[in-house]
Design an enzyme around this catalytic site. Sequence first.
Site, PDB file in Angstrom:
ATOM      1  N   GLY A  39       1.131  -1.063  -0.343  1.00  0.00           N
ATOM      2  CA  GLY A  39      -0.185  -0.308  -0.118  1.00  0.00           C
ATOM      3  C   GLY A  39       1.184   1.107  -0.023  1.00  0.00           C
ATOM      4  N   GLY A  42      -0.704   4.975  -0.950  1.00  0.00           N
ATOM      5  CA  GLY A  42      -0.956   5.283   0.012  1.00  0.00           C
ATOM      6  C   GLY A  42      -0.191   6.432   1.299  1.00  0.00           C
ATOM      7  CG  HIS A 268      -5.756   5.407  19.405  1.00  0.00           C
ATOM      8  ND1 HIS A 268      -4.945   4.274  18.644  1.00  0.00           N
ATOM      9  CD2 HIS A 268      -5.618   6.375  18.020  1.00  0.00           C
ATOM     10  CE1 HIS A 268      -4.639   4.554  17.303  1.00  0.00           C
ATOM     11  NE2 HIS A 268      -5.779   5.955  17.177  1.00  0.00           N
ATOM     12  CE  LYS A 413      -4.081  21.381  36.601  1.00  0.00           C
ATOM     13  NZ  LYS A 413      -5.280  21.920  36.398  1.00  0.00           N
ATOM     14  NE  ARG A 496     -14.264  25.827  26.693  1.00  0.00           N
ATOM     15  CZ  ARG A 496     -12.866  25.655  26.484  1.00  0.00           C
ATOM     16  NH1 ARG A 496     -12.263  24.178  27.226  1.00  0.00           N
ATOM     17  NH2 ARG A 496     -12.123  26.705  26.476  1.00  0.00           N
TER      18      ARG A 496
HETATM   19  P1  NDP Z   1      -4.963   4.793   1.340  1.00  0.00           P
HETATM   20  O1  NDP Z   1      -6.851   4.580   1.985  1.00  0.00           O
HETATM   21  O2  NDP Z   1      -4.611   5.509   1.098  1.00  0.00           O
HETATM   22  O3  NDP Z   1      -4.938   3.319   1.497  1.00  0.00           O
HETATM   23  C1  NDP Z   1      -3.404   2.581   0.643  1.00  0.00           C
HETATM   24  C2  NDP Z   1      -3.762   1.994  -0.705  1.00  0.00           C
HETATM   25  O4  NDP Z   1      -3.923   0.863  -0.875  1.00  0.00           O
HETATM   26  C3  NDP Z   1      -3.823   3.338  -1.375  1.00  0.00           C
HETATM   27  O5  NDP Z   1      -2.651   3.383  -2.178  1.00  0.00           O
HETATM   28  C4  NDP Z   1      -4.223   2.072  -2.700  1.00  0.00           C
HETATM   29  O6  NDP Z   1      -3.339   1.115  -3.364  1.00  0.00           O
HETATM   30  C5  NDP Z   1      -4.693   1.074  -1.708  1.00  0.00           C
HETATM   31  N1  NDP Z   1      -6.022   0.544  -1.784  1.00  0.00           N
HETATM   32  C6  NDP Z   1      -6.749   1.360  -1.531  1.00  0.00           C
HETATM   33  N2  NDP Z   1      -7.929   1.279  -1.020  1.00  0.00           N
HETATM   34  C7  NDP Z   1      -8.482   0.111  -1.980  1.00  0.00           C
HETATM   35  C8  NDP Z   1      -9.541  -1.053  -2.315  1.00  0.00           C
HETATM   36  N3  NDP Z   1     -10.321  -0.281  -1.939  1.00  0.00           N
HETATM   37  N4  NDP Z   1      -9.130  -2.061  -2.882  1.00  0.00           N
HETATM   38  C9  NDP Z   1      -7.877  -2.214  -3.124  1.00  0.00           C
HETATM   39  N5  NDP Z   1      -6.124  -1.907  -2.498  1.00  0.00           N
HETATM   40  C10 NDP Z   1      -6.748  -0.063  -2.197  1.00  0.00           C
HETATM   41  O7  NDP Z   1      -4.984   4.490   3.030  1.00  0.00           O
HETATM   42  P2  NDP Z   1      -4.116   4.660   3.993  1.00  0.00           P
HETATM   43  O8  NDP Z   1      -3.013   4.850   3.440  1.00  0.00           O
HETATM   44  O9  NDP Z   1      -4.486   5.918   4.525  1.00  0.00           O
HETATM   45  O10 NDP Z   1      -3.901   4.370   5.189  1.00  0.00           O
HETATM   46  C11 NDP Z   1      -3.462   2.575   5.285  1.00  0.00           C
HETATM   47  C12 NDP Z   1      -3.936   1.845   6.331  1.00  0.00           C
HETATM   48  O11 NDP Z   1      -3.877   2.372   7.521  1.00  0.00           O
HETATM   49  C13 NDP Z   1      -5.477   1.814   6.688  1.00  0.00           C
HETATM   50  O12 NDP Z   1      -6.042   0.310   7.244  1.00  0.00           O
HETATM   51  C14 NDP Z   1      -6.055   3.075   7.331  1.00  0.00           C
HETATM   52  O13 NDP Z   1      -7.437   2.153   7.858  1.00  0.00           O
HETATM   53  C15 NDP Z   1      -5.015   2.941   8.362  1.00  0.00           C
HETATM   54  N6  NDP Z   1      -4.858   3.917   9.119  1.00  0.00           N
HETATM   55  C16 NDP Z   1      -4.198   5.163   8.406  1.00  0.00           C
HETATM   56  C17 NDP Z   1      -3.940   6.334   9.076  1.00  0.00           C
HETATM   57  C18 NDP Z   1      -3.558   7.549   8.335  1.00  0.00           C
HETATM   58  O14 NDP Z   1      -2.997   8.692   8.838  1.00  0.00           O
HETATM   59  N7  NDP Z   1      -3.501   7.482   7.061  1.00  0.00           N
HETATM   60  C19 NDP Z   1      -4.099   6.797  10.486  1.00  0.00           C
HETATM   61  C20 NDP Z   1      -4.405   4.688  11.110  1.00  0.00           C
HETATM   62  C21 NDP Z   1      -4.860   3.810  10.400  1.00  0.00           C
HETATM   63  P3  NDP Z   1      -3.207   0.992  -4.798  1.00  0.00           P
HETATM   64  O15 NDP Z   1      -4.560   1.952  -5.425  1.00  0.00           O
HETATM   65  O16 NDP Z   1      -1.676   1.922  -5.915  1.00  0.00           O
HETATM   66  O17 NDP Z   1      -3.320  -0.142  -5.038  1.00  0.00           O
HETATM   67  C1  BG6 Z   2      -5.785   7.309  13.608  1.00  0.00           C
HETATM   68  C2  BG6 Z   2      -7.180   7.961  13.700  1.00  0.00           C
HETATM   69  O1  BG6 Z   2      -5.830   6.599  14.687  1.00  0.00           O
HETATM   70  O2  BG6 Z   2      -4.970   8.466  14.949  1.00  0.00           O
HETATM   71  C3  BG6 Z   2      -7.177   9.445  13.559  1.00  0.00           C
HETATM   72  O3  BG6 Z   2      -7.706   6.939  12.821  1.00  0.00           O
HETATM   73  C4  BG6 Z   2      -6.672  10.339  13.953  1.00  0.00           C
HETATM   74  O4  BG6 Z   2      -8.929   9.339  13.112  1.00  0.00           O
HETATM   75  C5  BG6 Z   2      -5.290   9.650  14.403  1.00  0.00           C
HETATM   76  O5  BG6 Z   2      -6.530  11.278  13.712  1.00  0.00           O
HETATM   77  C6  BG6 Z   2      -4.786  11.066  15.339  1.00  0.00           C
HETATM   78  O6  BG6 Z   2      -3.289  10.591  15.390  1.00  0.00           O
HETATM   79  P1  BG6 Z   2      -1.775  11.328  16.073  1.00  0.00           P
HETATM   80  O7  BG6 Z   2      -0.843  10.775  16.148  1.00  0.00           O
HETATM   81  O8  BG6 Z   2      -2.188  12.477  15.206  1.00  0.00           O
HETATM   82  O9  BG6 Z   2      -2.787  11.636  17.532  1.00  0.00           O
END
Ligand code: NDP
Ligand code: BG6
Length: 513
Positions: A39, A42, A268, A413, A496
């Site tokens: 991924g 992403g 968390h 405190k 808030r």
């Molecule tokens: P993305 O939605 O950006 O997905 C990552 C990659 O997965 C994409 O670039 C794509 O790559 C592939 N992808 C996306 N959707 C699909 C699909 N439906 N089917 C197949 N491939 C898909 O996710 P994030 O990078 O934001 O997050 C990755 C994981 O981490 C997720 O589980 C998310 O919930 C978790 N997460 C994310 C956080 C954040 O701040 N972003 C924080 C905490 C957890 P390609 O199309 O090139 O294959």
């Molecule tokens: C992720 C949540 O797990 O934590 C997000 O999916 C949230 O919604 C994030 O923004 C917060 O993380 P941090 O490290 O920025 O406080």
Amino acid sequence: PSKAVENGGVSALPSQEYGHVVSPDPSDGEPTVSITVVGASGDLAKKKIFPALFALYYEDCLPKHFTIFGYARSKMTDAELRTMVSRTLTCRIDKRENCNEKMEQFLKRCFYHSGQYDLEENFAELDKKLKEHEAGRVSNRLFYLSIPPNIFIDVAKSASRSASSKNGWTRVIVEKPFGRDSESSAALTSGLKQYLDEDQIFRIDHYLGKELVENLSVLRFSNLIFEPLWSRQYIRNVQLIFSEDFGTEGRGGYFDHYGIIRDIMQNHLLQILALFAMETPVSLDAEDIRNEKVKVLRSMRPLQLEDVVIGQYKSHTKGGVTHPGYTDDKTVPKGSLTPTFAAAALFIDNPRWDGVPFLMKAGKALHTKGAEIRVQFRHVPGNLYKRSFGSDIDRATNELVIRVQPDEAIYLKINNKVPGLEMRLDRSNLNLLYSSRYSKEIPDAYERLLLDAIEGERRLFIRSDELNAAWELFTPLLKELEEKKIAPELYPYGSRGPVGAHYLAAKYNVRWG
Ligand code: NDP
Ligand code: BG6
């Protein structure tokens, strides 16, 4: 199904023990680590994983021989991946230093392979490329699943069958969400376990990698003054607070399926609570700590609807700027009832914590950004200075605050005499502000967690029984909220949060800190 080989440590294993093709290590005999970010195209990979890997490289924490591969469906060359990654790398360690040379060295060790998530032949191609880089050494392989959870099992299957190490360990880091409720989480766990052993699965909760969360046990178990007070006898209530001063911008689609209770509270905040409340573990060993955490979770009462308040932010205009409401986001279904705010009172039915409310509050689009743990102590019995406090006696109890972020700090405190001839009391702080005390930059949570996964340290990762216990606490409430279609209380963006949270706290004689 074939299971990947696990040796549980990074030390080199003599390849002949496995009786296969890997030739003896030609040079120094040290194993390699191949890290595949699945991924890689992403948001999380760009924002957190590659920068954390670079920081580890910069601090010489990665093994001597390592290779990083990005894997995703998007078409990209190695050079394009490097350009993409370089945009988010920073000199976190020392902002004054020019670390361009280190970045270039790091980027030279980053590669990319494009493939489908469910095609074993694509992972076999990756395997071939990894082998070229591993050059006959003992190979340890770490897969970081930075992808939506609905494809975790496909990847676990393809990677374990076609790209797992044949002579070292194979580990898989999975990102939350681990399901939406007890059933889906159990299905995910059993799906992964078809292809991986439990000790190959590293379930990440990045809050456990935060410096002050890691410090919680140190504070409590290595200072005489805290542990004797750590119980219902002296503690009135504990508050676990998470707030963000921005909405779900850009992640509305993901968020609407989960909501704040699943996004923040069930993982968390609950993890922090378990660490905070656990009994002294037998040792610092991962299993001993996780055993104690799971006991806390299993001693808790499942959440009751009357102990929960939910909210959702609405549009608000301030200083001529209009901030959109949650349902104004095009990726959010019209009329969505998904909470962006929740407050809850939780209880641990064990001798240490009987009757002590643990109040959680988590929200998006609030007036401030931060995460903290607040411990409010009981009144001093027969306080000699009661009259000096007047009606403010309630506020005059001690409070320990662990500010997880931003401006990491621990402060207590206390009541203090204002210098002078008259007897006037004042609330003051004994304050440990990290930025004043420590010059070193605080590592990002992902750095610690990635390093731990490479080193096989499981203390900060979630075991499957912990995960089950966590879901059992929240699943009945989540179902009830959804079945009864309970409408969240609306609150303006940047406020808030809903007033209901104050009534909930008042019900337990608590004032939010
Ligand atoms: P993305 O939605 O950006 O997905 C990552 C990659 O997965 C994409 O670039 C794509 O790559 C592939 N992808 C996306 N959707 C699909 C699909 N439906 N089917 C197949 N491939 C898909 O996710 P994030 O990078 O934001 O997050 C990755 C994981 O981490 C997720 O589980 C998310 O919930 C978790 N997460 C994310 C956080 C954040 O701040 N972003 C924080 C905490 C957890 P390609 O199309 O090139 O294959
Ligand atoms: C992720 C949540 O797990 O934590 C997000 O999916 C949230 O919604 C994030 O923004 C917060 O993380 P941090 O490290 O920025 O406080």
